[in-house]
Enzyme design. Structure first.
Site, PDB file in Angstrom:
ATOM      1  N   HIS B 217      59.046  70.038  93.757  1.00 30.75           N
ATOM      2  CA  HIS B 217      57.938  69.177  94.239  1.00 30.75           C
ATOM      3  C   HIS B 217      56.777  70.095  94.322  1.00 30.75           C
ATOM      4  O   HIS B 217      55.754  69.704  94.610  1.00 30.75           O
ATOM      5  CB  HIS B 217      58.177  68.977  95.668  1.00 30.75           C
ATOM      6  CG  HIS B 217      59.687  68.503  95.991  1.00 30.75           C
ATOM      7  ND1 HIS B 217      60.711  69.309  96.468  1.00 30.75           N
ATOM      8  CD2 HIS B 217      60.153  67.204  96.125  1.00 30.75           C
ATOM      9  CE1 HIS B 217      61.804  68.551  96.660  1.00 30.75           C
ATOM     10  NE2 HIS B 217      61.631  67.301  96.391  1.00 30.75           N
ATOM     11  N   ILE B 401      57.003  69.616  54.152  1.00 30.49           N
ATOM     12  CA  ILE B 401      58.151  70.387  54.434  1.00 30.49           C
ATOM     13  C   ILE B 401      59.451  69.671  53.697  1.00 30.49           C
ATOM     14  O   ILE B 401      60.252  70.531  53.269  1.00 30.49           O
ATOM     15  CB  ILE B 401      58.420  70.309  56.029  1.00 30.49           C
ATOM     16  CG1 ILE B 401      57.297  70.967  56.780  1.00 30.49           C
ATOM     17  CG2 ILE B 401      59.619  70.874  56.365  1.00 30.49           C
ATOM     18  CD1 ILE B 401      57.359  70.830  58.362  1.00 30.49           C
ATOM     19  N   GLY B 484      64.187  52.275  45.289  1.00 28.66           N
ATOM     20  CA  GLY B 484      63.363  52.391  46.136  1.00 28.66           C
ATOM     21  C   GLY B 484      62.778  51.179  46.702  1.00 28.66           C
ATOM     22  O   GLY B 484      61.886  51.031  47.701  1.00 28.66           O
ATOM     23  N   ASP B 554      47.997  59.036  48.082  1.00 29.21           N
ATOM     24  CA  ASP B 554      49.587  58.934  48.632  1.00 29.21           C
ATOM     25  C   ASP B 554      50.007  60.468  48.153  1.00 29.21           C
ATOM     26  O   ASP B 554      49.984  60.933  47.050  1.00 29.21           O
ATOM     27  CB  ASP B 554      50.339  57.894  47.797  1.00 29.21           C
ATOM     28  CG  ASP B 554      51.772  57.930  48.192  1.00 29.21           C
ATOM     29  OD1 ASP B 554      52.031  57.709  49.382  1.00 29.21           O
ATOM     30  OD2 ASP B 554      52.713  58.495  47.537  1.00 29.21           O
TER      31      ASP B 554
END
Lengths: 576, 576
Positions: B217, B401, B484, B554
């Site tokens: 709390h 990544i 795709g 893109d």
């Protein structure tokens, strides 16, 4: 936001490692994902699910007895590769063929499809069932284009229960396609999640707005509106879902459905239950029989703020499969030996207390006390917000609401007691119990103790005198200190109660009448309550900001001072 | 923040109503809280738990077979009243006496204590066990002053399992006190929760900081520090908990303990699993045998950001009681028929692929291709951040990544293939599989498809000519579009691949040598990639901000253009 991680690049690998360490009795890790760590019946179909990570319990949390045989785990929100799917299938294979099921997203469709082709080339029968439950993602005419969201679970669960029953691959495929066609979901979002290490959320919904139909990765929704009340949200979701009753269901009225109310990450259980209350009322009104609903987190997007509602329209076979037991890391049902339901009408719930007979004098005093309680109720109603504000500085801001709940209940109990000819003591006792019961919290209990002290001192027979009231307040002060363990200077109500009762006692002893003595005592209480501004709270449960409260009077002391002043007005009126 | 509610004053009542509607098979509502809706064995002890609301699964979610018999539900973070406790006890009573257990907070101690006295006066035996697991809330010398946090569960579970086994009230009290004395928790917080309707959180922790030992709390903690890594947090929590091994446990080494890693509301499962990974390593290192750990949300504070770790040191009796089955709304374990564990060493996990024999000419080409992959790897390493930045504008920012993971894996696979004398086709195939497998996502799959198209066209026997390469790229273009489903103008890699392969084909047909043809094709790809800045994405899974991407090329097209330019340098070197 996502706060706990090491290297963000390793987040999914490390989470998987931790997940498997925590759930070794259910799952073990294989290249590409996890499979059950328990033996399945040889020759049965293996149900392999999967998709991007970040959606726990989906997908790895749903691997275990009665649910999936394996889950393929991609990177955060990214489809796993075909190689991963293939590896998990090879490891999960029980010899009865593979059913691949996953949400209908381009990357997943591609990779699971590639893996399926490879498995078939190698002689392992394999079928694919894409989940397409999200009604906001495409029109009914374009149903195969719809995305899969929380409805994933109904399809996985049905497929897995069928596999567990020994259904052939063809039959497992049939029921899971049927389950998909009878599953409809709709979601809303209030804000996006933040990936580990990212500077900002994946997307935002404007402050105070709700995106209707937004996908779990932020895919475009259908509209934006102001954040609704919980009931309005329930009405929105139910009405849209009822617009699209699947083929094979004659009408909502008389139909059976399971219901999933799913939180996406930071909408919490209590909020979901408030929404579910209205969902359940609306479904009942529509004539739908709700079967084993689920309210909680089934498919999340890290800490995304959002929720979705799913209706899974059942027939006999789907209901049986839905009810079948499961024991997986994050979803379990139907365990233990069955237990008989109780007969709720026979519960031992206390009856209304009897009202003891009272003297006429005491009954008259009860009327005055009732009037005083009414005046205090009005006082608190008018000042609840201010008391809450004071409390919010060092506490949880609920002092005003708590006092209001307490005094309303006390005043109603007193009113009712009067209609039953209660004396002063009984009226005060019933008011005390109602206050403590409805207010909750420590302040509720303390007002209960004070009113009960007054009750036992005044009783139902004597005509209360100034001396009685002084004694009653002295007892109240002593009981409260005994009960609450607060001392002078702890910055509580006691700091106002102490000078109040001491002054009252002294003035009455000195021969003052009640109105005059009470007035002086009330003035002392007012001054003392203001003086608590210089103190710092010493006890209590939610006072992290205790230091911050310096300069603000204690709300409990303040409300006591206000109340005794209001009561003084009532006493003067009666004495005058 | 808490977003979904109707009238904030009715929040708890409405949440309770929804909770009971969702879990009628487990619980039913009585004045003051809920009790099991299933029959318990007559004459057994009833375990009644409770406290403020806002902590789901605590307390109502823990009522059901094998766990509590009733839960008393106060208002948000406020103790229930003595009347509520009394009512729930009367309804839950099985005739074997009542064990009251709850976290050690002043209001709860008062109210449960009052109810206990009343029950005893009425002839119902009743005992109280306060949970005091939070080691940050008082020193070991003042253990009875400590607050109760997530360790509540170990005490409730143990008491309830003992009651289920038919233990007397005295015995249930004994084991639950023993469980409490063997339970130690420590928590941290990053931010407070917001009550329904409140303008701000109950408390805040400064941005970027972590409060150590802060209560659920917001009660004061012991220190504040910068937000640590997941591993550092695990180390902090484990080291503090291991400083206080309870009486009766000889040493950590060789001890058994259950472990609860609890999220307080908006720290999500994946984060908890990352932390648990390290916790589990540290406990193993300390020689502790971990028994049925739990990682998830056991005691929350609405959407508070925080977590706690609990160690529950077991002896034989406590271990048996901890392992006993439970079927409650929010906590279930030990269901279904037991299943045998699998033998993980016998899993069908694919072996390394064999390398087919290759011609000398193809092996020589493989060396050149390997060199090209190495150059591309360096290129992507240098530009991963920039590609991520481009992707973050309209996507989830993981393109850099993903490409990096893919090309690193592909280049390593190619290096290894060379040491095994692979031809051009096999080297490209292994690189393709590694790229698709490790990169994940759609872009990973697409690069896999492209490299595989090159692989099958070049094979392991022919000496690759300009014509071969042109054919291979034409096949790659066609396979990618087929796979795709992207068309020209969809703002994907296809927009760069189309002019690249068309130019290469045309130039080679016109008699250009490979280096020259490739150079012109690369220039066309570069120009086309830049031109994607004027387009808006038409497909893909995480593009809520599609419109925003106008003006930005893109990232997939951009990386393709960069890669073919880098490969051009390698080709020139070899040709020249």
């Amino acid at each position: 936001m996502t706060r706990l991680y090491n290297d963000p690049v390793k987040f999914v690998d490390e989470a998987t490692e931790g997940f498997v360490a925590a759930h070794a009795q259910h799952v073990c890790q294989v290249p590409g994902g996890v499979i059950r760590s328990t033996r399945s019946e040889p020759g049965t179909v293996a149900v392999v699910i999967g998709g991007g990570s970040g959606h726990y319990p989906a997908f790895a949390g749903l691997v275990g007895q009665g649910l999936a045989h394996g889950a393929v785990m991609g990177n955060l929100f990214a489809s796993p590769s075909a190689q991963q799917v293939y590896n998990v299938c090879k490891a999960a294979n029980n010899g009865g063929g593979i059913l691949l099921s996953f949400g209908n997203y381009a990357g997943d469709v591609l990779h699971f499809g590639q893996a399926r082709e490879r498995l078939i080339r190698e002689g392992i029968p394999c079928e694919v069932v894409e989940v397409t439950d999200d009604i906001s993602s495409a029109s009914h005419a374009e149903l195969p284009k719809r995305r899969g969201i929380a409805g994933d679970l109904t399809v996985f669960k049905t497929a897995a229960a069928a596999a567990e029953e020994g259904y052939s691959l063809e039959e497992v495929t049939r029921v899971s396609r049927a389950a998909n066609l009878r599953t409809r979901s709709m979601g809303v979002a209030f804000d996006g999640c933040t990936l580990p290490g990212a500077d900002d959320a994946l997307f935002h919904v404007p402050e105070g707005k709700m995106a209707v139909g937004l996908g779990i990765h932020g895919e475009p929704g259908i509209s934006e509106q102001a954040v609704p009340s919980a009931d309005e949200l329930a009405e929105l979701l139910v009405s849209h879902l009822l617009e699209e009753i699947p083929d094979g269901v004659a009408s909502a009225n008389g139909a059976r459905a399971s219901v999933l109310l799913n939180g996406l990450g930071s909408i919490k259980y209590e909020e979901l239950f408030v929404v579910y209350r209205r969902v359940s009322q609306l479904l009942e009104k529509a004539g739908i029989d709700t079967i084993e609903p689920e309210v909680g987190e089934l498919v999340t997007s890290l800490d995304m703020a959002g929720a979705s509602l799913t209706l899974f329209w059942l027939d006999d076979e789907l209901e049986r499969l839905w009810r079948a037991p499961v024991n997986s890391p994050a979803y379990r049902k139907g365990s233990l030996k069955p237990a008989a339901p109780i007969d709720a009408s026979k519960l031992d719930i206390p009856d209304e207390e009897a009202i003891p007979p009272a003297s006429e004098a005491s009954a008259e005093a009860a009327h005055c006390i009732n009037e005083a309680l009414g005046a205090v109720r009005k006082l608190i109603d008018d000042n609840a917000e201010e008391l809450g504000r004071l409390d919010a500085i060092a506490g949880d801001g609920d002092h005003g609401i708590g006092m209001q709940r307490g005094v309303v209940a006390a005043s109603e109990a007193a009113n009712q007691a009067l209609t039953r000819n209660a004396g002063a003591g009984t009226l005060l006792h019933l008011a005390a119990e109602a206050w403590a019961d409805r207010a909750g919290g420590t302040s509720g209990a303390i007002w209960g103790v004070m009113l009960n002290a007054l009750s036992s001192t005044l009783g139902d027979h004597d005509k209360p005198t100034a001396d009685h009231y002084a004694q009653a307040l002295t007892k109240a002060r002593s009981d409260v200190m005994n009960f609450g363990k607060a001392k002078a200077g702890d910055k509580t109500l006691v700091d106002a109660l102490l000078p109040f009762s001491a002054t009252l006692e002294q003035q009455v002893k000195d021969g003052d009448n009640l109105a005059s003595a009470w007035g002086k005592a009330a003035a002392a209480a007012t001054e003392a309550a203001e003086a608590t501004a210089d103190m710092i709270p010493q006890i209590g449960r939610a006072r992290p900001l205790a230091e911050k409260s310096r300069g603000t009077p204690d709300p409990g002391a303040k409300s006591l001072a206000m109340i005794v002043n209001t009561v003084h007005d009532v006493i003067k009126r009666h004495q005058g």
